[in-house]
Design a protein around this motif. Sequence first.
Motif, PDB file in Angstrom:
ATOM      1  N   PHE A  61      34.118   1.214 -15.296  1.00 16.37           N
ATOM      2  CA  PHE A  61      34.966   1.833 -13.873  1.00 16.37           C
ATOM      3  C   PHE A  61      33.748   0.476 -13.205  1.00 16.37           C
ATOM      4  CE2 PHE A  61      36.754   5.461 -12.393  1.00 16.37           C
ATOM      5  CZ  PHE A  61      37.722   5.036 -13.892  1.00 16.37           C
ATOM      6  N   ARG A  62      34.872  -0.884 -12.674  1.00 17.20           N
ATOM      7  CA  ARG A  62      33.168  -1.748 -11.644  1.00 17.20           C
ATOM      8  C   ARG A  62      33.843  -2.323 -10.527  1.00 17.20           C
ATOM      9  NH1 ARG A  62      29.196  -5.718 -12.952  1.00 17.20           N
ATOM     10  NH2 ARG A  62      29.120  -7.200 -11.611  1.00 17.20           N
ATOM     11  N   CYS A  63      33.347  -1.846  -9.587  1.00 16.63           N
ATOM     12  CA  CYS A  63      33.972  -1.507  -8.184  1.00 16.63           C
ATOM     13  C   CYS A  63      34.279  -3.011  -7.745  1.00 16.63           C
ATOM     14  CB  CYS A  63      33.343  -1.233  -7.106  1.00 16.63           C
ATOM     15  SG  CYS A  63      33.918  -1.388  -5.668  1.00 16.63           S
ATOM     16  N   ARG A  64      35.318  -3.821  -7.411  1.00 12.81           N
ATOM     17  CA  ARG A  64      35.124  -5.714  -7.181  1.00 12.81           C
ATOM     18  C   ARG A  64      35.092  -5.271  -5.665  1.00 12.81           C
ATOM     19  NH1 ARG A  64      33.963  -8.352 -11.150  1.00 12.81           N
ATOM     20  NH2 ARG A  64      35.176  -7.760 -13.261  1.00 12.81           N
ATOM     21  N   LYS A  65      36.031  -4.381  -4.785  1.00 11.83           N
ATOM     22  CA  LYS A  65      35.663  -4.518  -3.392  1.00 11.83           C
ATOM     23  C   LYS A  65      36.016  -3.342  -2.811  1.00 11.83           C
ATOM     24  CE  LYS A  65      38.078  -7.024   0.367  1.00 11.83           C
ATOM     25  NZ  LYS A  65      39.146  -8.158   0.394  1.00 11.83           N
ATOM     26  N   GLY A  66      35.282  -3.201  -1.938  1.00  9.89           N
ATOM     27  CA  GLY A  66      35.569  -2.106  -1.111  1.00  9.89           C
ATOM     28  C   GLY A  66      34.265  -1.202  -1.694  1.00  9.89           C
ATOM     29  N   ASN A  67      34.723   0.148  -1.740  1.00  7.66           N
ATOM     30  CA  ASN A  67      33.651   1.361  -2.412  1.00  7.66           C
ATOM     31  C   ASN A  67      34.183   2.514  -3.067  1.00  7.66           C
ATOM     32  OD1 ASN A  67      33.697   2.210   0.136  1.00  7.66           O
ATOM     33  ND2 ASN A  67      31.776   3.443  -0.478  1.00  7.66           N
ATOM     34  N   VAL A  68      33.899   2.987  -3.810  1.00  9.15           N
ATOM     35  CA  VAL A  68      34.658   4.361  -4.762  1.00  9.15           C
ATOM     36  C   VAL A  68      33.135   5.482  -4.614  1.00  9.15           C
ATOM     37  CG1 VAL A  68      34.525   3.366  -7.176  1.00  9.15           C
ATOM     38  CG2 VAL A  68      36.163   4.971  -6.383  1.00  9.15           C
TER      39      VAL A  68
ATOM     40  N   ALA B 226      38.291   6.386  -2.546  1.00  9.54           N
ATOM     41  CA  ALA B 226      38.076   5.739  -2.108  1.00  9.54           C
ATOM     42  C   ALA B 226      37.586   5.532  -1.561  1.00  9.54           C
ATOM     43  CB  ALA B 226      39.637   4.491  -2.455  1.00  9.54           C
ATOM     44  N   GLY B 227      36.478   4.776  -0.842  1.00  8.00           N
ATOM     45  CA  GLY B 227      35.918   5.003   0.635  1.00  8.00           C
ATOM     46  C   GLY B 227      37.210   4.250   1.621  1.00  8.00           C
ATOM     47  N   GLU B 228      36.205   4.103   2.952  1.00  6.32           N
ATOM     48  CA  GLU B 228      36.862   4.173   4.002  1.00  6.32           C
ATOM     49  C   GLU B 228      38.081   2.276   4.354  1.00  6.32           C
ATOM     50  OE1 GLU B 228      35.384   2.932   8.908  1.00  6.32           O
ATOM     51  OE2 GLU B 228      34.692   3.939   7.951  1.00  6.32           O
ATOM     52  N   LYS B 229      37.719   1.805   3.363  1.00  3.06           N
ATOM     53  CA  LYS B 229      38.424   0.536   3.400  1.00  3.06           C
ATOM     54  C   LYS B 229      39.069   0.473   2.040  1.00  3.06           C
ATOM     55  CE  LYS B 229      35.588  -2.358   6.428  1.00  3.06           C
ATOM     56  NZ  LYS B 229      34.061  -3.071   6.454  1.00  3.06           N
ATOM     57  N   GLY B 230      39.531   1.457   1.043  1.00  5.13           N
ATOM     58  CA  GLY B 230      39.598   1.139   0.285  1.00  5.13           C
ATOM     59  C   GLY B 230      38.870   0.717  -0.823  1.00  5.13           C
ATOM     60  N   ALA B 231      39.139   0.461  -2.065  1.00  4.57           N
ATOM     61  CA  ALA B 231      38.580  -0.261  -3.282  1.00  4.57           C
ATOM     62  C   ALA B 231      39.572  -0.662  -4.830  1.00  4.57           C
ATOM     63  CB  ALA B 231      37.677   1.200  -3.587  1.00  4.57           C
ATOM     64  N   VAL B 232      39.092  -1.850  -5.423  1.00  2.00           N
ATOM     65  CA  VAL B 232      39.667  -2.084  -6.177  1.00  2.00           C
ATOM     66  C   VAL B 232      38.602  -1.859  -7.130  1.00  2.00           C
ATOM     67  CG1 VAL B 232      40.838  -5.116  -7.269  1.00  2.00           C
ATOM     68  CG2 VAL B 232      41.090  -4.655  -4.603  1.00  2.00           C
ATOM     69  N   ILE B 233      39.374  -2.009  -8.373  1.00  2.00           N
ATOM     70  CA  ILE B 233      37.968  -1.734  -9.620  1.00  2.00           C
ATOM     71  C   ILE B 233      38.858  -2.322 -10.502  1.00  2.00           C
ATOM     72  CG2 ILE B 233      37.526   0.774 -10.662  1.00  2.00           C
ATOM     73  CD1 ILE B 233      38.438   2.055  -8.122  1.00  2.00           C
ATOM     74  N   SER B 234      38.090  -2.352 -11.360  1.00  2.00           N
ATOM     75  CA  SER B 234      38.239  -2.633 -12.771  1.00  2.00           C
ATOM     76  C   SER B 234      37.799  -2.182 -13.706  1.00  2.00           C
ATOM     77  CB  SER B 234      37.547  -4.344 -13.356  1.00  2.00           C
ATOM     78  OG  SER B 234      38.227  -5.276 -12.439  1.00  2.00           O
ATOM     79  N   GLU B 235      38.813  -1.489 -14.859  1.00  2.00           N
ATOM     80  CA  GLU B 235      38.618  -0.859 -15.705  1.00  2.00           C
ATOM     81  C   GLU B 235      38.457  -0.851 -17.374  1.00  2.00           C
ATOM     82  OE1 GLU B 235      41.206   2.789 -18.440  1.00  2.00           O
ATOM     83  OE2 GLU B 235      40.517   3.229 -15.542  1.00  2.00           O
ATOM     84  N   PHE B 236      37.799  -0.848 -18.075  1.00  2.00           N
ATOM     85  CA  PHE B 236      37.202  -1.684 -19.834  1.00  2.00           C
ATOM     86  C   PHE B 236      37.265  -0.184 -20.332  1.00  2.00           C
ATOM     87  CE2 PHE B 236      35.551  -4.713 -16.812  1.00  2.00           C
ATOM     88  CZ  PHE B 236      36.119  -5.769 -16.410  1.00  2.00           C
ATOM     89  N   SER B 237      38.304   0.065 -21.244  1.00  2.00           N
ATOM     90  CA  SER B 237      38.077   0.774 -21.736  1.00  2.00           C
ATOM     91  C   SER B 237      38.625   1.288 -23.173  1.00  2.00           C
ATOM     92  CB  SER B 237      38.912   2.172 -21.071  1.00  2.00           C
ATOM     93  OG  SER B 237      40.658   2.017 -21.504  1.00  2.00           O
TER      94      SER B 237
END
Length: 171
Positions: A83-90, A140-151
Amino acid sequence: MDYQERVKAMFHDSGIIFTEKELGAIDFADFGLGQIESQGLNLIVYENNDRYCAKEMVLLSGQTCPEHRHPPRNGEAGKRETFRCRKGNVYLYVEGDRTEPIHSSIPSGQEAYYTVAKEIVLNAGEQYTIEPNIKHWFQAGEKGAVISEFSSPSDDASDIFTDPKIQRVTK
């Protein structure tokens, strides 16, 4: 703005360019629980073949992907994912020593189905790899999150959720 519009807006605001076809094919997963705002996941799958899988995921503020694992299947070890967080936090939770207290709020009445609590905090630009067959869940944190998944290849039907009521794929 309705739920699907909010999800699409987060994908759009991520800074990642998506085609109209990709935005039209978002998987709004509610896991058969009918509580998508609290326990749900929104995905765009770029590629899922016999060698690898690449996805983008959006979680709205406080939205949780329920606890699950990717078991061995067809002679393979099971899905390994980064998982790579792109925006926000998770907040990602995996097996291991419990973090006390955790940042997340477990969905009300679902405490029995969230059993792992080693917390990994991912902010934009940070990543973490989950090994096969490891229980995990994320919120997701307070502002939501955008996450890339490579698997390795994804096979939703083989995922095992801690909550037996969850149906990721209708059979």
